[in-house]
Design an enzyme around this catalytic site. Structure first.
Site, PDB file in Angstrom:
ATOM      1  N   GLU A  45       0.836  -1.209   0.000  1.00  0.00           N
ATOM      2  CA  GLU A  45       0.000   0.000   0.000  1.00  0.00           C
ATOM      3  C   GLU A  45       0.868   1.256   0.000  1.00  0.00           C
ATOM      4  O   GLU A  45       0.584   2.234  -0.701  1.00  0.00           O
ATOM      5  CB  GLU A  45      -0.919  -0.014   1.230  1.00  0.00           C
ATOM      6  CG  GLU A  45      -1.822   1.187   1.342  1.00  0.00           C
ATOM      7  CD  GLU A  45      -1.350   2.164   2.403  1.00  0.00           C
ATOM      8  OE1 GLU A  45      -1.514   3.396   2.205  1.00  0.00           O
ATOM      9  OE2 GLU A  45      -0.822   1.705   3.424  1.00  0.00           O
ATOM     10  N   ASP A  49       0.565   3.774  -3.171  1.00  0.00           N
ATOM     11  CA  ASP A  49       0.183   5.171  -2.954  1.00  0.00           C
ATOM     12  C   ASP A  49       1.019   6.091  -3.829  1.00  0.00           C
ATOM     13  O   ASP A  49       0.511   7.039  -4.444  1.00  0.00           O
ATOM     14  CB  ASP A  49       0.353   5.510  -1.468  1.00  0.00           C
ATOM     15  CG  ASP A  49       0.039   6.963  -1.161  1.00  0.00           C
ATOM     16  OD1 ASP A  49      -1.032   7.435  -1.565  1.00  0.00           O
ATOM     17  OD2 ASP A  49       0.875   7.627  -0.511  1.00  0.00           O
ATOM     18  N   ASP A 117      -6.921   1.549   1.107  1.00  0.00           N
ATOM     19  CA  ASP A 117      -5.579   0.982   1.273  1.00  0.00           C
ATOM     20  C   ASP A 117      -5.360  -0.216   0.349  1.00  0.00           C
ATOM     21  O   ASP A 117      -4.287  -0.380  -0.235  1.00  0.00           O
ATOM     22  CB  ASP A 117      -5.363   0.540   2.726  1.00  0.00           C
ATOM     23  CG  ASP A 117      -5.117   1.708   3.668  1.00  0.00           C
ATOM     24  OD1 ASP A 117      -4.937   2.840   3.180  1.00  0.00           O
ATOM     25  OD2 ASP A 117      -5.103   1.481   4.900  1.00  0.00           O
ATOM     26  N   GLU A 120      -4.713   0.677  -3.227  1.00  0.00           N
ATOM     27  CA  GLU A 120      -3.321   1.100  -3.394  1.00  0.00           C
ATOM     28  C   GLU A 120      -2.358  -0.083  -3.323  1.00  0.00           C
ATOM     29  O   GLU A 120      -1.366  -0.133  -4.065  1.00  0.00           O
ATOM     30  CB  GLU A 120      -2.976   2.153  -2.344  1.00  0.00           C
ATOM     31  CG  GLU A 120      -3.692   3.473  -2.588  1.00  0.00           C
ATOM     32  CD  GLU A 120      -3.431   4.527  -1.531  1.00  0.00           C
ATOM     33  OE1 GLU A 120      -3.703   5.698  -1.801  1.00  0.00           O
ATOM     34  OE2 GLU A 120      -2.956   4.173  -0.429  1.00  0.00           O
TER      35      GLU A 120
END
Length: 224
Positions: A45, A49, A117, A120
């Site tokens: 994650e 991101d 989350d 990502e």
């Protein structure tokens, strides 16, 4: 790691646009910390991101002559936790998350934080296995409705409130968390924003930043 990937999950990943090679990596990308396994989605994650941010930033740069401030405003709206969770719901992610029975009972599968989350983390896995170009192309597919909707073009409520206060010769707005509730993985925050000698308003959401935004919006509706 216990067991292999459920065939339905692999089929879902591939039909959504992900290219699965090492199933163990994708299993990790879908594993919530409540499972108590050696690896969960957090590291992927973190990576995803950044992949998402760069992919969207490049798209905005290529598609618009807007100045840096406007680009940043749109970027922040498109990569927000709220938007990532909306994408997650749109692709039917929730049922494929590996999460404990307790976390599921506490509403974890419908938590904006967890859904965002995992979107990502899956983008992180796509980058690790297939490189940035494939990850970027998939971001463009998954986030196209957000890109084309004009998300972030209108002024962010907190920015609007900040400018309103300055324009009315008031002190800057102050934000305070007045309540936290729910389990750690599915927290709810209530934030109160106050402008001295004007008044206050509250907003509630699944993250502090979203609650601040809701409070600012409520304040502007009430006093703006």
């Amino acid at each position: 790691m216990s067991g292999g990937m459920v065939p339905d999950t692999r089929a879902w990943l591939e039909s959504t646009g992900f290219t699965v090679k090492d199933e163990a990596l994708w299993q990790v990308a879908l594993t919530h910390g409540s499972m108590g396994e050696k690896r969960d989605y957090e590291r992927l994650e973190f990576l995803g991101d950044r992949v998402l941010g760069l992919a969207i930033a490049q798209w905005l740069y290529d598609q618009s002559e807007a100045p840096e401030g406007k680009l940043a405003q749109r970027l922040n709206a498109i990569v927000s936790r709220e938007m990532c969770a909306k994408v997650a719901r749109g692709i039917g992610l929730a049922s494929h998350i590996r999460i404990s029975k307790q976390a599921h009972a506490d509403g974890g599968r419908d938590s904006d934080n967890i859904l965002g989350d995992v979107v990502e983390s899956l983008l992180g896995a796509q980058f690790v296995e297939n490189g940035f170009k494939d990850a970027r192309d998939l971001v463009h597919v998954l986030f196209r409705p957000a890109l084309e909707s004009g998300a972030g073009i209108s002024k962010h409520p907190k920015s609007a409130l900040q400018e309103w206060a300055a324009g009315n010769r008031r002190k800057p707005p102050e934000y305070e968390v007045v309540e936290r509730s729910g389990p750690d993985h599915s927290m709810t925050f209530t934030v109160e924003v106050t402008v001295l000698n004007v008044g206050s308003a509250q907003g509630t959401a699944s993250s502090k930043s979203e609650a601040e935004r809701e409070a600012a919006r409520a304040f502007m509706e009430k006093f703006g």
